[in-house]
Design an enzyme around this catalytic site. Structure first.
Site, PDB file in Angstrom:
ATOM      1  N   LYS A  82       0.846  -1.209   0.000  1.00 22.30           N
ATOM      2  CA  LYS A  82       0.000   0.000   0.000  1.00 22.30           C
ATOM      3  C   LYS A  82       0.878   1.255   0.000  1.00 22.30           C
ATOM      4  O   LYS A  82       0.662   2.175  -0.793  1.00 22.30           O
ATOM      5  CB  LYS A  82      -0.895   0.002   1.249  1.00 22.30           C
ATOM      6  CG  LYS A  82      -1.525   1.335   1.582  1.00 22.30           C
ATOM      7  CD  LYS A  82      -2.393   1.271   2.815  1.00 22.30           C
ATOM      8  CE  LYS A  82      -1.788   1.811   4.073  1.00 22.30           C
ATOM      9  NZ  LYS A  82      -1.486   3.250   4.110  1.00 22.30           N
ATOM     10  N   ASN A  83       1.852   1.274   0.905  1.00 23.04           N
ATOM     11  CA  ASN A  83       2.637   2.502   1.069  1.00 23.04           C
ATOM     12  C   ASN A  83       3.597   2.761  -0.090  1.00 23.04           C
ATOM     13  O   ASN A  83       4.108   3.874  -0.219  1.00 23.04           O
ATOM     14  CB  ASN A  83       3.408   2.469   2.393  1.00 23.04           C
ATOM     15  CG  ASN A  83       2.483   2.660   3.584  1.00 23.04           C
ATOM     16  OD1 ASN A  83       1.285   2.884   3.406  1.00 23.04           O
ATOM     17  ND2 ASN A  83       3.029   2.563   4.783  1.00 23.04           N
ATOM     18  N   ARG A 108      -5.098  10.372   4.306  1.00 21.14           N
ATOM     19  CA  ARG A 108      -3.892  11.179   4.466  1.00 21.14           C
ATOM     20  C   ARG A 108      -3.008  11.134   3.212  1.00 21.14           C
ATOM     21  O   ARG A 108      -2.305  12.085   2.896  1.00 21.14           O
ATOM     22  CB  ARG A 108      -3.096  10.682   5.670  1.00 21.14           C
ATOM     23  CG  ARG A 108      -1.842  11.505   5.861  1.00 21.14           C
ATOM     24  CD  ARG A 108      -1.152  11.332   7.166  1.00 21.14           C
ATOM     25  NE  ARG A 108       0.152  11.968   7.126  1.00 21.14           N
ATOM     26  CZ  ARG A 108       0.397  13.189   7.556  1.00 21.14           C
ATOM     27  NH1 ARG A 108      -0.545  13.889   8.096  1.00 21.14           N
ATOM     28  NH2 ARG A 108       1.610  13.702   7.455  1.00 21.14           N
ATOM     29  N   CYS A 163      -5.461   7.985   9.434  1.00 23.04           N
ATOM     30  CA  CYS A 163      -5.538   7.193  10.660  1.00 23.04           C
ATOM     31  C   CYS A 163      -5.466   8.085  11.880  1.00 23.04           C
ATOM     32  O   CYS A 163      -4.890   9.160  11.855  1.00 23.04           O
ATOM     33  CB  CYS A 163      -4.400   6.190  10.699  1.00 23.04           C
ATOM     34  SG  CYS A 163      -4.888   4.569  10.179  1.00 23.04           S
ATOM     35  N   ARG A 216       0.112  14.058  13.304  1.00 25.10           N
ATOM     36  CA  ARG A 216       0.457  13.976  11.884  1.00 25.10           C
ATOM     37  C   ARG A 216       0.349  15.319  11.161  1.00 25.10           C
ATOM     38  O   ARG A 216      -0.407  15.471  10.194  1.00 25.10           O
ATOM     39  CB  ARG A 216      -0.377  12.913  11.177  1.00 25.10           C
ATOM     40  CG  ARG A 216      -0.216  11.565  11.841  1.00 25.10           C
ATOM     41  CD  ARG A 216      -0.795  10.461  11.037  1.00 25.10           C
ATOM     42  NE  ARG A 216       0.153   9.885  10.095  1.00 25.10           N
ATOM     43  CZ  ARG A 216      -0.112   8.843   9.330  1.00 25.10           C
ATOM     44  NH1 ARG A 216      -1.271   8.283   9.363  1.00 25.10           N
ATOM     45  NH2 ARG A 216       0.798   8.373   8.510  1.00 25.10           N
ATOM     46  N   PRO A 217       1.114  16.306  11.593  1.00 22.75           N
ATOM     47  CA  PRO A 217       1.087  17.591  10.903  1.00 22.75           C
ATOM     48  C   PRO A 217       1.769  17.493   9.529  1.00 22.75           C
ATOM     49  O   PRO A 217       2.357  16.455   9.214  1.00 22.75           O
ATOM     50  CB  PRO A 217       1.907  18.494  11.831  1.00 22.75           C
ATOM     51  CG  PRO A 217       2.800  17.579  12.586  1.00 22.75           C
ATOM     52  CD  PRO A 217       2.103  16.249  12.672  1.00 22.75           C
ATOM     53  N   ASP A 277       3.856  20.176   8.493  1.00 23.56           N
ATOM     54  CA  ASP A 277       4.785  21.307   8.499  1.00 23.56           C
ATOM     55  C   ASP A 277       6.092  21.008   7.754  1.00 23.56           C
ATOM     56  O   ASP A 277       6.660  21.895   7.106  1.00 23.56           O
ATOM     57  CB  ASP A 277       5.084  21.742   9.949  1.00 23.56           C
ATOM     58  CG  ASP A 277       5.617  20.604  10.795  1.00 23.56           C
ATOM     59  OD1 ASP A 277       5.061  19.492  10.699  1.00 23.56           O
ATOM     60  OD2 ASP A 277       6.587  20.810  11.541  1.00 23.56           O
ATOM     61  N   ASP A 323       4.497   0.564  12.018  1.00 19.14           N
ATOM     62  CA  ASP A 323       3.288  -0.072  11.483  1.00 19.14           C
ATOM     63  C   ASP A 323       3.131  -1.524  11.936  1.00 19.14           C
ATOM     64  O   ASP A 323       2.075  -2.127  11.702  1.00 19.14           O
ATOM     65  CB  ASP A 323       3.272  -0.001   9.948  1.00 19.14           C
ATOM     66  CG  ASP A 323       2.936   1.399   9.455  1.00 19.14           C
ATOM     67  OD1 ASP A 323       2.646   2.275  10.287  1.00 19.14           O
ATOM     68  OD2 ASP A 323       2.966   1.616   8.226  1.00 19.14           O
ATOM     69  N   ARG A 371      -8.573  -0.634   4.457  1.00 16.92           N
ATOM     70  CA  ARG A 371      -7.733   0.417   3.863  1.00 16.92           C
ATOM     71  C   ARG A 371      -6.403  -0.152   3.347  1.00 16.92           C
ATOM     72  O   ARG A 371      -5.851   0.366   2.374  1.00 16.92           O
ATOM     73  CB  ARG A 371      -7.420   1.509   4.903  1.00 16.92           C
ATOM     74  CG  ARG A 371      -8.551   2.438   5.222  1.00 16.92           C
ATOM     75  CD  ARG A 371      -8.067   3.588   6.084  1.00 16.92           C
ATOM     76  NE  ARG A 371      -6.788   4.065   5.600  1.00 16.92           N
ATOM     77  CZ  ARG A 371      -5.811   4.556   6.355  1.00 16.92           C
ATOM     78  NH1 ARG A 371      -5.972   4.670   7.642  1.00 16.92           N
ATOM     79  NH2 ARG A 371      -4.688   4.956   5.818  1.00 16.92           N
TER      80      ARG A 371
HETATM   81  C1  UD1 Z   1       4.322   6.902   6.349  1.00 15.92           C
HETATM   82  C2  UD1 Z   1       3.472   5.666   6.177  1.00 15.92           C
HETATM   83  C3  UD1 Z   1       2.953   5.164   7.506  1.00 15.92           C
HETATM   84  C4  UD1 Z   1       4.114   4.949   8.460  1.00 15.92           C
HETATM   85  C5  UD1 Z   1       4.981   6.196   8.553  1.00 15.92           C
HETATM   86  C6  UD1 Z   1       6.233   6.012   9.385  1.00 15.92           C
HETATM   87  C7  UD1 Z   1       2.444   5.962   3.986  1.00 15.92           C
HETATM   88  C8  UD1 Z   1       1.177   6.157   3.227  1.00 15.92           C
HETATM   89  N1  UD1 Z   1       2.330   5.979   5.317  1.00 15.92           N
HETATM   90  O1  UD1 Z   1       3.487   7.904   6.904  1.00 15.92           O
HETATM   91  O2  UD1 Z   1       2.270   3.933   7.302  1.00 15.92           O
HETATM   92  O3  UD1 Z   1       3.599   4.648   9.750  1.00 15.92           O
HETATM   93  O4  UD1 Z   1       5.397   6.615   7.232  1.00 15.92           O
HETATM   94  O5  UD1 Z   1       7.015   4.980   8.862  1.00 15.92           O
HETATM   95  O6  UD1 Z   1       3.498   5.744   3.430  1.00 15.92           O
HETATM   96  N2  UD1 Z   1       5.818  14.613  10.949  1.00 15.92           N
HETATM   97  C9  UD1 Z   1       5.775  15.952  11.305  1.00 15.92           C
HETATM   98  N3  UD1 Z   1       5.541  16.877  10.320  1.00 15.92           N
HETATM   99  C10 UD1 Z   1       5.363  16.523   9.020  1.00 15.92           C
HETATM  100  C11 UD1 Z   1       5.423  15.147   8.658  1.00 15.92           C
HETATM  101  C12 UD1 Z   1       5.656  14.217   9.652  1.00 15.92           C
HETATM  102  O7  UD1 Z   1       5.936  16.288  12.468  1.00 15.92           O
HETATM  103  O8  UD1 Z   1       5.159  17.416   8.178  1.00 15.92           O
HETATM  104  C13 UD1 Z   1       6.048  13.586  12.000  1.00 15.92           C
HETATM  105  C14 UD1 Z   1       4.849  12.645  12.132  1.00 15.92           C
HETATM  106  O9  UD1 Z   1       3.851  13.190  12.977  1.00 15.92           O
HETATM  107  C15 UD1 Z   1       5.526  11.413  12.711  1.00 15.92           C
HETATM  108  C16 UD1 Z   1       6.906  11.421  12.034  1.00 15.92           C
HETATM  109  O10 UD1 Z   1       7.110  12.750  11.577  1.00 15.92           O
HETATM  110  O11 UD1 Z   1       5.674  11.567  14.098  1.00 15.92           O
HETATM  111  C17 UD1 Z   1       7.047  10.485  10.862  1.00 15.92           C
HETATM  112  O12 UD1 Z   1       6.008  10.728   9.923  1.00 15.92           O
HETATM  113  P1  UD1 Z   1       6.164  10.411   8.363  1.00 15.92           P
HETATM  114  O13 UD1 Z   1       7.437   9.649   8.138  1.00 15.92           O
HETATM  115  O14 UD1 Z   1       5.935  11.655   7.598  1.00 15.92           O
HETATM  116  O15 UD1 Z   1       4.951   9.426   8.128  1.00 15.92           O
HETATM  117  P2  UD1 Z   1       3.950   9.439   6.904  1.00 15.92           P
HETATM  118  O16 UD1 Z   1       4.660   9.740   5.647  1.00 15.92           O
HETATM  119  O17 UD1 Z   1       2.760  10.235   7.276  1.00 15.92           O
END
Ligand code: UD1
Length: 422
Positions: free
Chosen positions: A27-28, A97, A121, A126-127, A129, A310, A403
C-alpha cells in the site's frame, strides 16, 4: 473492493495457522506511485495494484481531478493527460492522508494546487509542516486559509533541503516535485524506507535522474519530461510481518512468498529470539511455532531499518500471550496504543506508562470480546487477538482494516483461521 461501511469480522479463536500465501503489493509503495503517475502526460501501468480501500479512494481523487483510471484485471492504468482541476476534493482529502502525496506531482506539473489539511488514521497529530517547509525552501509560495492550503510553484527553484525529521511522506513529495524541476535538488536527512526507494526506482524508470535513494542524502536533477512505463511496486512488508506475527501468536507453520523478505530483518530477529523457527530460502520465508514463546524485554520502533511503527500493535498483541513481560517504546507516533483499551477487555495485562511507552505482562489466554477497530494497523492487530482468544470475537469498523489489507479474512481463512465477514 466490495465492502460495506458496517462490515464486521466474526472470529472463532483457537485454530493454528497452516498454509502458503503470496504477499500482496505494498500500500505505502503504491499510493505515492499513483500520485507520481501524474508527472507524465503518458499513461502508466501499475502492475498488481492492490485491491484495497486506500487505492480505491486515491482512484476517486485522481478521477475527480480529470485523470482516466482503468483496472485491467490486477493492473491499474492511470492516464493523467487530461487533468483539468488542481483542487483536491475536500471530503476525499479528509478521508485519506495519502492525498498529501499529490502535492509533489500536481505542483510540479501544473504549478499550483489547493488542498485541505489531510485526514487519515487516528494514530497521532500527523502535521504537514515538514512538507510545507521543504516546498517553501524551493521557492514555493504557500498560503494557509482556514482549512485550505494554496501552493504556487511558478517561481520555484531547485535547491538544498534539510528535513528536521526523516519524514517518509515529505521525502516522497520532494522527490516527485524535484524530478521535473530544473536544476539540482538535494534532500538531507531523507527517509530511507523501502517505499521511498521504490518510488525513486519508478521515477528512474520513467526517466528521472535520482541518486542516493535508500540513503540519508538524495540528489535529484530535474529532467524535462517523464515517460509512461509499466511498473510493479514492491510487496507489502507490513502485511508480510502481520502474517508472521499471526502465526507466532496462533502457532502452526506458514510459508510466505515475497521478494523483499530482507526488508523485515528486525522483525525476523525478534521472532527468532522469542522462539519461532524461521527459515528463508530465496523468496520464501517459513515460520513455525510449536511451544510457548518467551518475551524479549524491550522493543522500540524507529526509522528504517529499525522496527517499523506499522508493526508495533501486532507485536503488542503477541507480547500479551508470551511468557514474561515486554516493554514497547513507540518512538514515531504519539497515539499508537489505541488497541490497549480493547485488549484489556480480553483479559490482557497492559500498563500505559505514557503516550510512547507500554509494559505488557504475558497471560496464558485471551478471552473473546466485542471489539472496535480504530485505525488500520490497530484493527488488524485486534484480528490477531481474536484468532487466539477463547470463544467468538466480533470486530466492528472493519473498513479501517480494508484500507490496507486486501481481503484480510480471505488471507486468514486460506491459512485455516475461522473468520467471517458479516
Ligand atoms: C508513512 C506511512 C505510515 C508509516 C509512517 C512512518 C504511507 C502512506 N504511510 O506515513 O504507514 O507509519 O510513514 O514509517 O506511506 N511529521 C511531522 N511533520 C510533518 C510530517 C511528519 O511532524 O510534516 C512527524 C509525524 O507526525 C511522525 C513522524 O514525523 O511523528 C514520521 O512521519 P512520516 O514519516 O511523515 O509518516 P507518513 O509519511 O505520514
Amino acid at each position: 473492493m466490495s465492502y460495506k461501511k458496517r462490515d464486521k469480522f466474526v472470529i472463532t479463536g483457537g485454530k493454528k495457522l497452516d498454509g502458503e500465501l503470496d504477499i500482496q503489493t505494498s500500500k505505502n509503495a503504491t499510493l505515492p506511485i499513483m500520485s507520481a503517475c501524474l508527472l507524465s502526460k503518458d499513461a502508466v501501468c501499475i502492475k498488481s495494484c492492490p485491491d484495497i480501500l486506500d487505492v480505491e479512494n486515491m482512484i476517486k481523487i485522481l478521477k475527480k481531478l480529470g485523470a482516466k483510471v482503468y483496472r485491467v484485471l490486477d493492473d491499474l492504468i492511470i492516464d493523467g493527460s487530461q487533468i483539468k482541476d488542481v483542487c483536491i476534493d475536500y471530503n476525499l482529502c479528509k478521508t485519506m492522508r495519502s492525498s498529501i502525496f499529490l502535492l509533489g506531482s500536481i505542483l510540479a506539473r501544473f504549478k499550483s494546487i489547493c488542498i485541505t489539511m489531510p485526514g487519515g488514521c487516528n494514530i497521532g497529530k500527523r502535521p504537514i509542516d515538514i512538507h510545507i517547509d521543504a516546498f517553501k525552501r524551493l521557492g514555493v509560495k504557500v498560503i494557509e486559509m482556514n482549512d485550505f492550503i494554496f501552493f504556487n510553484a511558478s517561481k520555484a527553484k531547485a535547491g538544498k533541503i534539510h528535513l528536521k525529521i526523516p519524514s517518509v511522506g515529505a521525502t516522497e513529495n520532494i522527490v516527485q516535485f524535484a524530478s521535473i524541476l530544473k536544476g539540482k535538488t538535494v534532500i538531507y536527512n531523507a527517509a530511507c524506507e523501502p517505499e521511498v526507494v521504490d518510488l525513486c526506482n519508478f521515477l528512474i524508470k520513467m526517466g528521472a535522474n535520482i541518486k542516493g535513494a535508500g540513503t540519508k542524502k538524495i540528489t535529484i536533477i530535474g529532467v524535462e519530461n517523464l515517460k509512461g512505463v509499466e511498473y510493479r511496486p514492491i510487496q507489502d512488508r507490513i502485511v508480510l510481518g502481520t502474517l508472521l506475527i499471526a502465526t507466532a501468536i496462533c502457532g502452526g507453520i506458514i510459508r510466505l512468498k515475497a521478494s523483499n523478505i530482507n526488508q523485515i530483518e528486525k522483525l525476523i530477529e525478534i521472532l527468532s529470539r522469542m522462539g519461532c523457527q524461521i527459515n528463508i530460502k530465496n523468496d520464501i520465508i517459513t515460520l513455525a511455532r510449536e511451544g510457548p514463546l518467551k518475551s524479549i524485554s524491550t522493543v522500540s520502533t524507529g526509522y528504517y531499518p529499525d522496527f517499523p511503527t506499522d508493526l508495533q500493535s501486532m507485536l503488542l498483541v503477541l507480547s500479551c500471550v508470551v511468557d514474561g513481560s515486554t516493554q514497547i517504546n513507540e518512538r514515531i507516533f504519539e497515539n499508537r496504543f489505541l488497541i490497549v483499551k480493547e485488549l484489556k477487555k480480553m483479559g490482557a495485562k497492559i500498563k500505559i506508562v505514557d503516550k510512547h511507552k507500554v509494559i505488557i505482562d504475558g497471560v496464558k489466554t485471551l478471552t473473546a470480546s466485542k471489539l472496535k477497530a480504530l485505525d488500520l494497523r490497530g484493527g488488524a492487530s485486534l484480528v490477531l487477538a481474536g484468532l487466539v482468544a477463547k470463544g467468538t470475537t466480533i470486530i466492528d469498523n472493519v473498513h479501517f482494516i480494508d484500507r490496507g489489507y486486501c481481503y484480510f479474512e480471505k488471507m486468514l481463512t486460506s491459512l485455516g483461521a475461522d473468520i467471517k465477514r458479516i
